[in-house]
Design a protein around this motif. Structure first.
Motif, PDB file in Angstrom:
ATOM      1  N   PRO A  19       0.735  -0.970  -0.016  1.00  0.00           N
ATOM      2  CA  PRO A  19       0.114   0.390  -0.396  1.00  0.00           C
ATOM      3  C   PRO A  19       0.980   1.169   0.484  1.00  0.00           C
ATOM      4  N   MET A  20       0.008   2.391  -0.337  1.00  0.00           N
ATOM      5  CA  MET A  20       0.562   3.915   0.530  1.00  0.00           C
ATOM      6  C   MET A  20       0.211   4.591   0.776  1.00  0.00           C
ATOM      7  N   VAL A  21       0.622   5.391   1.569  1.00  0.00           N
ATOM      8  CA  VAL A  21      -0.182   6.686   2.250  1.00  0.00           C
ATOM      9  C   VAL A  21      -1.503   6.751   1.366  1.00  0.00           C
ATOM     10  N   PRO A  22      -3.108   6.752   1.983  1.00  0.00           N
ATOM     11  CA  PRO A  22      -4.035   7.563   0.966  1.00  0.00           C
ATOM     12  C   PRO A  22      -4.224   8.563   0.606  1.00  0.00           C
ATOM     13  N   ARG A  23      -4.173   8.851   1.679  1.00  0.00           N
ATOM     14  CA  ARG A  23      -4.003  10.834   1.890  1.00  0.00           C
ATOM     15  C   ARG A  23      -2.943  11.054   2.966  1.00  0.00           C
ATOM     16  N   ARG A  24      -2.200  12.318   3.190  1.00  0.00           N
ATOM     17  CA  ARG A  24      -1.185  12.463   4.202  1.00  0.00           C
ATOM     18  C   ARG A  24      -2.307  14.842   5.025  1.00  0.00           C
ATOM     19  N   GLY A  25      -1.954  14.962   5.531  1.00  0.00           N
ATOM     20  CA  GLY A  25      -2.128  16.180   6.518  1.00  0.00           C
ATOM     21  C   GLY A  25      -3.461  16.520   6.458  1.00  0.00           C
ATOM     22  N   VAL A  26      -4.423  14.908   7.271  1.00  0.00           N
ATOM     23  CA  VAL A  26      -5.563  14.381   7.140  1.00  0.00           C
ATOM     24  C   VAL A  26      -5.823  13.971   8.842  1.00  0.00           C
ATOM     25  N   ASP A  27      -6.247  14.199   9.630  1.00  0.00           N
ATOM     26  CA  ASP A  27      -6.935  13.386  11.141  1.00  0.00           C
ATOM     27  C   ASP A  27      -7.737  12.080  10.709  1.00  0.00           C
TER      28      ASP A  27
END
Length: 200
Positions: free
Chosen positions: A127-135
């Motif tokens: 996998p990859m990180v789906p979104r960054r900078g979110v809670d």
């Protein structure tokens, strides 16, 4: 969503949500389910997005660059599909474990990032990180297995490390398993995932 459902030994058994990689179909990961939990219900889904004729679960702007707006929309769509499927097939909505590879692992990770109760746990292959900078929601009690390749050209090792950290910071229990391979799905990592699952 186009899918296959196979009843397990009992409706109370876990349901394995199978999510293929780019260009795959709902048939692809059925052999994995056998290795992980032969008694489980199986819900194997085909992605609703087509990229040059290849099924995917959400759009991307380039290799490794996700269309975030579409990712959010498709994650919501998949979560709602799980709600509907659990009623239709009478499986326990609170006992769904995602098994995803590549693009499928990314949408599974996105379910964890966006919906606290979407999954009980997940097995994420490359996998990859789906979104960054979110809670992230509180993921206490969620068990996640990440399988990664040290030489993966599509998913750099740092992506796996970052994803592990983000999930752990949201209180999930995460195991990161490394294979000295590239982006391909290997029997070794599937067996390691099966062993991890049995120990849970």
């Amino acid at each position: 969503m186009k899918h296959i459902f196979q009843k397990g030994k009992s409706p109370s058994n876990p349901t394995l949500l199978l999510l293929h990689g780019t260009g795959g179909t709902e048939q692809d990961l059925l052999p994995l389910a056998e290795l992980i939990d032969a008694d489980a219900n199986i819900l194997s889904v085909r992605g609703n997005v087509s990229e040059n004729g290849m099924p995917r679960f959400f759009r991307r702007l380039a290799e490794g660059v996700f269309d975030e707006e579409d990712l959010i929309f498709r994650t919501k769509e998949l979560n709602e599909f799980l709600d509907e499927a659990s009623e239709k097939y009478e499986f326990d909505r609170n006992n769904v474990v995602a098994v995803g590879y590549s693009n499928g692992a990314n949408i599974a990770a996105s379910l964890l990032f966006h919906y606290q109760d979407a999954l009980k746990g997940a097995i994420l292959h490359h996998p990859m990180v789906p979104r960054r900078g979110v809670d992230l929601p509180d993921l206490t009690g969620k068990d996640v297995f990440i399988a990664a390749g040290t030489n993966d050209p599509i998913c750099p090792a740092q992506e796996s490390e970052d994803l592990k950290s983000l999930l752990e910071n949201a209180s999930a229990n995460v195991e990161l398993h490394w294979e000295n391979r590239g982006h391909q799905l290997t029997l070794e990592e599937v067996q390691a995932a099966g062993q991890w699952y049995k120990n849970k």
